[in-house]
Design a protein around this motif. Structure first.
Motif, PDB file in Angstrom:
ATOM      1  N   VAL A  63       0.838  -1.205   0.000  1.00  0.00           N
ATOM      2  CA  VAL A  63       0.000   0.000   0.000  1.00  0.00           C
ATOM      3  C   VAL A  63       0.870   1.252   0.000  1.00  0.00           C
ATOM      4  O   VAL A  63       0.638   2.184  -0.770  1.00  0.00           O
ATOM      5  CB  VAL A  63      -0.983  -0.004   1.194  1.00  0.00           C
ATOM      6  N   VAL A  64       1.895   1.267   0.842  1.00  0.00           N
ATOM      7  CA  VAL A  64       2.799   2.421   0.896  1.00  0.00           C
ATOM      8  C   VAL A  64       3.491   2.621  -0.452  1.00  0.00           C
ATOM      9  O   VAL A  64       3.635   3.746  -0.932  1.00  0.00           O
ATOM     10  CB  VAL A  64       3.846   2.242   2.035  1.00  0.00           C
ATOM     11  N   GLU A  65       3.875   1.539  -1.075  1.00  0.00           N
ATOM     12  CA  GLU A  65       4.596   1.587  -2.349  1.00  0.00           C
ATOM     13  C   GLU A  65       3.720   2.089  -3.503  1.00  0.00           C
ATOM     14  O   GLU A  65       4.168   2.871  -4.327  1.00  0.00           O
ATOM     15  CB  GLU A  65       5.130   0.190  -2.686  1.00  0.00           C
ATOM     16  N   ILE A  66       2.457   1.663  -3.551  1.00  0.00           N
ATOM     17  CA  ILE A  66       1.619   1.984  -4.714  1.00  0.00           C
ATOM     18  C   ILE A  66       0.779   3.254  -4.549  1.00  0.00           C
ATOM     19  O   ILE A  66       0.295   3.798  -5.542  1.00  0.00           O
ATOM     20  CB  ILE A  66       0.690   0.811  -5.086  1.00  0.00           C
ATOM     21  N   THR A  67       0.598   3.732  -3.334  1.00  0.00           N
ATOM     22  CA  THR A  67      -0.282   4.888  -3.102  1.00  0.00           C
ATOM     23  C   THR A  67       0.091   6.123  -3.918  1.00  0.00           C
ATOM     24  O   THR A  67      -0.791   6.720  -4.551  1.00  0.00           O
ATOM     25  CB  THR A  67      -0.372   5.210  -1.601  1.00  0.00           C
ATOM     26  N   PRO A  68       1.358   6.551  -3.953  1.00  0.00           N
ATOM     27  CA  PRO A  68       1.670   7.755  -4.737  1.00  0.00           C
ATOM     28  C   PRO A  68       1.288   7.630  -6.214  1.00  0.00           C
ATOM     29  O   PRO A  68       0.706   8.547  -6.795  1.00  0.00           O
ATOM     30  CB  PRO A  68       3.179   7.919  -4.568  1.00  0.00           C
ATOM     31  N   LYS A  69       1.591   6.478  -6.805  1.00  0.00           N
ATOM     32  CA  LYS A  69       1.259   6.281  -8.217  1.00  0.00           C
ATOM     33  C   LYS A  69      -0.256   6.207  -8.396  1.00  0.00           C
ATOM     34  O   LYS A  69      -0.805   6.744  -9.355  1.00  0.00           O
ATOM     35  CB  LYS A  69       1.918   5.019  -8.768  1.00  0.00           C
ATOM     36  N   GLY A  70      -0.925   5.572  -7.461  1.00  0.00           N
ATOM     37  CA  GLY A  70      -2.381   5.467  -7.526  1.00  0.00           C
ATOM     38  C   GLY A  70      -3.051   6.826  -7.527  1.00  0.00           C
ATOM     39  O   GLY A  70      -3.953   7.086  -8.322  1.00  0.00           O
ATOM     40  N   ARG A  71      -2.586   7.701  -6.663  1.00  0.00           N
ATOM     41  CA  ARG A  71      -3.145   9.054  -6.615  1.00  0.00           C
ATOM     42  C   ARG A  71      -2.833   9.819  -7.894  1.00  0.00           C
ATOM     43  O   ARG A  71      -3.672  10.548  -8.416  1.00  0.00           O
ATOM     44  CB  ARG A  71      -2.591   9.798  -5.406  1.00  0.00           C
ATOM     45  N   ALA A  72      -1.637   9.662  -8.390  1.00  0.00           N
ATOM     46  CA  ALA A  72      -1.225  10.386  -9.598  1.00  0.00           C
ATOM     47  C   ALA A  72      -1.985   9.916 -10.839  1.00  0.00           C
ATOM     48  O   ALA A  72      -2.201  10.700 -11.762  1.00  0.00           O
ATOM     49  CB  ALA A  72       0.278  10.219  -9.812  1.00  0.00           C
ATOM     50  N   LEU A  73      -2.390   8.663 -10.854  1.00  0.00           N
ATOM     51  CA  LEU A  73      -3.071   8.108 -12.026  1.00  0.00           C
ATOM     52  C   LEU A  73      -4.565   8.424 -12.096  1.00  0.00           C
ATOM     53  O   LEU A  73      -5.190   8.179 -13.122  1.00  0.00           O
ATOM     54  CB  LEU A  73      -2.876   6.589 -12.085  1.00  0.00           C
ATOM     55  N   VAL A  74      -5.147   8.961 -11.020  1.00  0.00           N
ATOM     56  CA  VAL A  74      -6.571   9.309 -11.064  1.00  0.00           C
ATOM     57  C   VAL A  74      -6.738  10.468 -12.041  1.00  0.00           C
ATOM     58  O   VAL A  74      -6.132  11.530 -11.856  1.00  0.00           O
ATOM     59  CB  VAL A  74      -7.115   9.695  -9.672  1.00  0.00           C
ATOM     60  N   PRO A  75      -7.534  10.286 -13.090  1.00  0.00           N
ATOM     61  CA  PRO A  75      -7.706  11.348 -14.075  1.00  0.00           C
ATOM     62  C   PRO A  75      -8.319  12.612 -13.468  1.00  0.00           C
ATOM     63  O   PRO A  75      -9.164  12.526 -12.582  1.00  0.00           O
ATOM     64  CB  PRO A  75      -8.668  10.733 -15.099  1.00  0.00           C
ATOM     65  N   ASP A  76      -7.889  13.758 -13.962  1.00  0.00           N
ATOM     66  CA  ASP A  76      -8.426  15.033 -13.485  1.00  0.00           C
ATOM     67  C   ASP A  76      -9.936  15.100 -13.656  1.00  0.00           C
ATOM     68  O   ASP A  76     -10.629  15.673 -12.821  1.00  0.00           O
ATOM     69  CB  ASP A  76      -7.767  16.207 -14.209  1.00  0.00           C
ATOM     70  N   SER A  77     -10.443  14.513 -14.737  1.00  0.00           N
ATOM     71  CA  SER A  77     -11.893  14.552 -14.973  1.00  0.00           C
ATOM     72  C   SER A  77     -12.652  13.844 -13.848  1.00  0.00           C
ATOM     73  O   SER A  77     -13.729  14.288 -13.448  1.00  0.00           O
ATOM     74  CB  SER A  77     -12.234  13.925 -16.319  1.00  0.00           C
ATOM     75  N   VAL A  78     -12.096  12.766 -13.320  1.00  0.00           N
ATOM     76  CA  VAL A  78     -12.736  12.037 -12.229  1.00  0.00           C
ATOM     77  C   VAL A  78     -12.682  12.876 -10.951  1.00  0.00           C
ATOM     78  O   VAL A  78     -13.680  12.982 -10.228  1.00  0.00           O
ATOM     79  CB  VAL A  78     -12.067  10.655 -12.019  1.00  0.00           C
ATOM     80  N   LYS A  79     -11.539  13.491 -10.686  1.00  0.00           N
ATOM     81  CA  LYS A  79     -11.407  14.345  -9.507  1.00  0.00           C
ATOM     82  C   LYS A  79     -12.384  15.512  -9.568  1.00  0.00           C
ATOM     83  O   LYS A  79     -13.066  15.821  -8.587  1.00  0.00           O
ATOM     84  CB  LYS A  79      -9.977  14.888  -9.397  1.00  0.00           C
ATOM     85  N   LYS A  80     -12.468  16.153 -10.748  1.00  0.00           N
ATOM     86  CA  LYS A  80     -13.365  17.310 -10.909  1.00  0.00           C
ATOM     87  C   LYS A  80     -14.820  16.903 -10.757  1.00  0.00           C
ATOM     88  O   LYS A  80     -15.608  17.620 -10.151  1.00  0.00           O
ATOM     89  CB  LYS A  80     -13.129  17.970 -12.269  1.00  0.00           C
ATOM     90  N   ASP A  81     -15.183  15.759 -11.313  1.00  0.00           N
ATOM     91  CA  ASP A  81     -16.560  15.288 -11.200  1.00  0.00           C
ATOM     92  C   ASP A  81     -16.925  15.024  -9.745  1.00  0.00           C
ATOM     93  O   ASP A  81     -17.999  15.427  -9.283  1.00  0.00           O
ATOM     94  CB  ASP A  81     -16.757  14.019 -12.037  1.00  0.00           C
ATOM     95  N   LEU A  82     -16.048  14.375  -9.021  1.00  0.00           N
ATOM     96  CA  LEU A  82     -16.312  14.078  -7.619  1.00  0.00           C
ATOM     97  C   LEU A  82     -16.430  15.363  -6.804  1.00  0.00           C
ATOM     98  O   LEU A  82     -17.342  15.499  -5.980  1.00  0.00           O
ATOM     99  CB  LEU A  82     -15.212  13.177  -7.052  1.00  0.00           C
ATOM    100  N   LEU A  83     -15.540  16.302  -7.044  1.00  0.00           N
ATOM    101  CA  LEU A  83     -15.590  17.585  -6.345  1.00  0.00           C
ATOM    102  C   LEU A  83     -16.897  18.319  -6.665  1.00  0.00           C
ATOM    103  O   LEU A  83     -17.540  18.878  -5.773  1.00  0.00           O
ATOM    104  CB  LEU A  83     -14.390  18.447  -6.721  1.00  0.00           C
ATOM    105  N   HIS A  84     -17.304  18.295  -7.921  1.00  0.00           N
ATOM    106  CA  HIS A  84     -18.562  18.929  -8.328  1.00  0.00           C
ATOM    107  C   HIS A  84     -19.742  18.287  -7.591  1.00  0.00           C
ATOM    108  O   HIS A  84     -20.636  18.984  -7.107  1.00  0.00           O
ATOM    109  CB  HIS A  84     -18.746  18.815  -9.839  1.00  0.00           C
TER     110      HIS A  84
END
Length: 95
Positions: A63-84
């Motif tokens: 989990v510690v190893e993959i978390t940074p890449k996991g966060r970086a790979l979330v598309p901006d469109s998904v982040k924006k939609d969730l925030l909206h």
């Protein structure tokens, strides 16, 4: 506790109490699967396990190893939609 921390806690509590948090989590899971994030992370996990060796890595280490890449790979469109969606919910339920 800072003002920002109190605000986050209040928002989280409201989302949880009204069941919106679980609904948003389901939407996020579906969106991440649709965009291929889940498959990318699965492949990354396999790479890390192969590199480190199954006997030499714990779930916590993985989990510690993959978390940074996991966060970086979330598309901006998904982040924006969730925030909206969160903002819309809060606007609708503002007290």
């Amino acid at each position: 506790m800072s003002k920002e921390s109190r605000m986050r806690a209040t928002i989280n509590q409201k989302l949880t109490e009204m069941g919106e948090r679980e609904r948003l989590k389901e939407i996020l899971r579906a969106r991440l699967t649709e965009c291929g994030w889940k498959d990318q992370m699965k492949a990354h996990c396999k790479e890390v396990i192969k590199e480190k060796g199954l006997e030499h890595i714990t779930v916590d280490d993985l989990v510690v190893e993959i978390t940074p890449k996991g966060r970086a790979l979330v598309p901006d469109s998904v982040k924006k939609d969730l925030l909206h969606r969160i903002r819309a919910f809060l606007a609708q339920h503002a007290s």
